[in-house]
Design an enzyme around this catalytic site. Structure first.
Site, PDB file in Angstrom:
ATOM      1  N   GLU A  90       0.313   3.348   3.409  1.00 20.82           N
ATOM      2  CA  GLU A  90       1.133   3.954   4.461  1.00 20.82           C
ATOM      3  C   GLU A  90       2.587   3.593   4.217  1.00 20.82           C
ATOM      4  O   GLU A  90       2.914   2.423   4.059  1.00 20.82           O
ATOM      5  CB  GLU A  90       0.745   3.444   5.859  1.00 20.82           C
ATOM      6  CG  GLU A  90      -0.626   3.845   6.342  1.00 20.82           C
ATOM      7  CD  GLU A  90      -0.879   3.389   7.781  1.00 20.82           C
ATOM      8  OE1 GLU A  90       0.105   3.118   8.509  1.00 20.82           O
ATOM      9  OE2 GLU A  90      -2.049   3.309   8.176  1.00 20.82           O
ATOM     10  N   ASN A  91       3.443   4.592   4.214  1.00 15.89           N
ATOM     11  CA  ASN A  91       4.882   4.358   4.219  1.00 15.89           C
ATOM     12  C   ASN A  91       5.550   5.636   4.697  1.00 15.89           C
ATOM     13  O   ASN A  91       5.288   6.722   4.163  1.00 15.89           O
ATOM     14  CB  ASN A  91       5.391   3.985   2.822  1.00 15.89           C
ATOM     15  CG  ASN A  91       6.903   3.758   2.786  1.00 15.89           C
ATOM     16  OD1 ASN A  91       7.625   4.460   2.103  1.00 15.89           O
ATOM     17  ND2 ASN A  91       7.386   2.763   3.527  1.00 15.89           N
TER      18      ASN A  91
END
Length: 557
Positions: free
Chosen positions: A413-414
């Site tokens: 996740e980013n």
């Protein structure tokens, strides 16, 4: 995705930092803000993600059971504006359309989660297996593979079956270890011939702290000082058991990998010449990511957690530490249960030492003896917890390399959200800048020798953001939640990220500098389409209500 709303409530101070305090914490010998050109290794995997509860909708369809989030979101006052994910993006019905979007962007992978109560409506295999739920995920996986997109599957993204919460107390009860293992084992049996990347838990920090300490997330319990530690203890055991189940029963025939995805903000010392601040910053990371990573890689909790929680527990007159203890057998069983480490990363905090007296009561937050600070100069698109601090990403990745023996890493996740006000603009220049800066820091980390294998933009779609409802948007694609068909509209960041993928990085200055301009050119037409659709939807609603036609003087975009 509202991962740290509590930061507003717990010790986040705004600090105007002096120049000396913002000197580089020298993992890298490079200046902050410097940009490098270059590409990622051949075979580097690019994709995006989402989760079942946030995107699927169909909360009570085709035999799905209730999750703790279904129950929590239906309680008044728990979610911003009392939103629920009952329909959300309608991903349950629109997954074929979404895979078409992924194919156009040339994704290598897509990360999604399997809803435990969609497979076991009552949480328990012996009670009932919902074949309609299995068919949905079969169809999703098969279509991804037909389009050369690798499925990366999360087994637990916070949606525990409600029956298990009511009967056993959820993750406060060690029985969840076996129930979760039964669920995972069925997923391996039914999907493992095609799924080769499994994530046991997504961000267990949030499940433990926000679910059982602050009560901001489902199941909404406030067991301060004990609940989070107990939940985490059982989650770590459950992760290890599932890894061993795969290792002994499925690995030889399916040849897949099992990891975990941990949220990890970076903590930077306010004063890099002050040993107390340096130790506080490392303590912040250890109480955050190390809480889960250190047992999985080394067999036990970080020593600093054992020391601080043990000392505070003794000062409070308790006979034993509030941090549970692994037996020697459990330590051996848990150690090494990670084929790859998933890292979810969004932002950074400055950290300074602060002593909280034991008389203040039990709390995960006061156990750490630190304060989190932000620099008001950091870009802030509106979500109070998420500031753009790209240089923290490289430091975090290097920390993982040093701390855990350079494991295989997938960035799971980013991304960056924006707060939704009345107006909607699909020309999301701040998101393009965020992706550019953060992905470039990941490229630097890779050149530092960090073993990063893939990157997952968060997220493919705007979706339900937990206690923030639909007030925050993380998506590459805008979802019109006011329209019952939930149409998707590409933001400018779609084209920008697509160019990063097609170039496998940042090939040269001239080309990269043109990307933002070209991406922005595409979003004005999308804005016009969205505005026209909004007008039509508003007019249809008025006609259904028997109101006279009124055409707007100005478009709202």
């Amino acid at each position: 995705m509202s991962l740290q709303r509590m930061l507003k409530l717990h010790y986040v101070l705004v600090l105007v930092l002096c120049v000396s305090a913002s000197e580089d914490f020298d993992w890298t010998k490079n200046e902050r803000g410097s940009f490098i050109y270059g590409t990622f290794p051949t075979g580097f995997s690019w994709g995006a993600g989402g989760s079942a509860y946030q995107t699927e909708g169909a909360w009570d369809k085709d035999g799905k059971g209730m999750s703790i989030w279904d129950v929590f979101a239906h309680k008044k006052g728990k979610i911003f504006l009392n939103d629920t994910a009952d329909h959300s993006c309608e991903g349950y019905y629109k997954f074929k359309d979404d895979i078409t979007l992924m194919k156009d962007m040339k994704f290598n992978h897509y990360r999604f989660s399997i809803s435990w109560p969609r497979i076991f409506p009552n949480g328990i295999k012996a009670d009932h297996i919902n074949e309609k739920g299995i068919k949905y995920y079969d169809d999703l996986i098969n279509m991804l593979l037909d389009n050369n997109i690798t499925p990366i599957v999360t087994l637990y993204h916070w949606d525990l079956p409600q029956v298990l919460q009511e009967k056993y107390g959820g993750w406060q009860n060690v029985s969840m270890v076996n129930y979760f293992n039964d669920f995972a084992n069925l997923c391996f049996e039914r999907f493992g011939d095609r799924v080769k990347y499994w994530i046991t838990f997504n961000n267990p920090w949030s499940s433990a702290v926000e679910g059982y300490e602050t009560g901001e997330h489902a199941p909404g319990l406030k067991l301060r000082g004990t609940g989070a530690y107990k939940a985490a203890h059982h989650i770590i055991k459950a992760h290890a058991k599932v890894w061993h189940t795969y290792d002994t029963q499925w690995r030889s025939k399916q040849k897949g990998l099992v990891g975990i995805s941990l949220l990890a903000d970076w903590g930077e010392p306010v004063d890099i010449t002050n040993q107390r601040d340096i130790e506080a910053a490392e303590r912040y990371v250890q109480f955050y990511m190390g809480w889960f990573a250190t047992p999985i890689f080394n067999g036990d909790y970080p020593q600093v957690m054992k020391d601080y929680i043990g000392r505070k527990s003794a000062q409070q007159g308790l006979g034993t530490s509030r941090l549970p203890v692994f037996s020697s057998q459990e330590k051996s069983y848990i150690k090494g249960t990670c084929d790859f480490l998933g890292i979810g990363h969004f932002t950074t905090r400055y950290i300074t030492q602060k002593n909280y007296p034991s008389g203040r009561g039990n709390s995960y937050f006061t156990d750490r003896d630190l304060v989190e600070l932000v620099d008001p100069r950091w870009p802030d698109p509106g979500s109070e917890w998420l500031y753009s601090v790209p240089w923290g990403f490289r430091r975090l990745l290097n920390f993982v390399k040093t701390q855990y023996g350079n494991p295989m890493i997938y960035v799971t996740e980013n991304g960056v959200s924006e707060k939704v006000q009345r107006c909607t603009d699909l020309c999301d220049d701040w998101r393009m800048q965020y992706f550019k800066d953060y992905i470039n820091e990941m490229l630097k980390a890779l050149k530092d020798g960090v073993n990063v294998k893939g990157y997952t933009a968060w997220s493919l779609l705007d979706k339900f953001e937990w206690d923030e409802g639909f007030s925050e948007r993380f998506g590459l694609f805008y979802v019109d939640f006011l329209n019952k068909n939930k149409p998707r509209y590409p933001k400018a960041s779609v084209q920008y990220y697509k160019r990063i993928i097609s170039s496998n990085g940042f090939p040269n200055q001239r080309e990269v500098e043109s990307w933002k301009r070209k991406a922005t050119e595409t979003c004005s037409s999308s804005n016009q389409l969205l505005a026209a659709a909004r007008r039509k939807s508003q007019q249809d609603n008025k006609e259904q209500a028997g109101m006279p036609k009124v055409w707007p003087v100005h478009d709202e975009v």
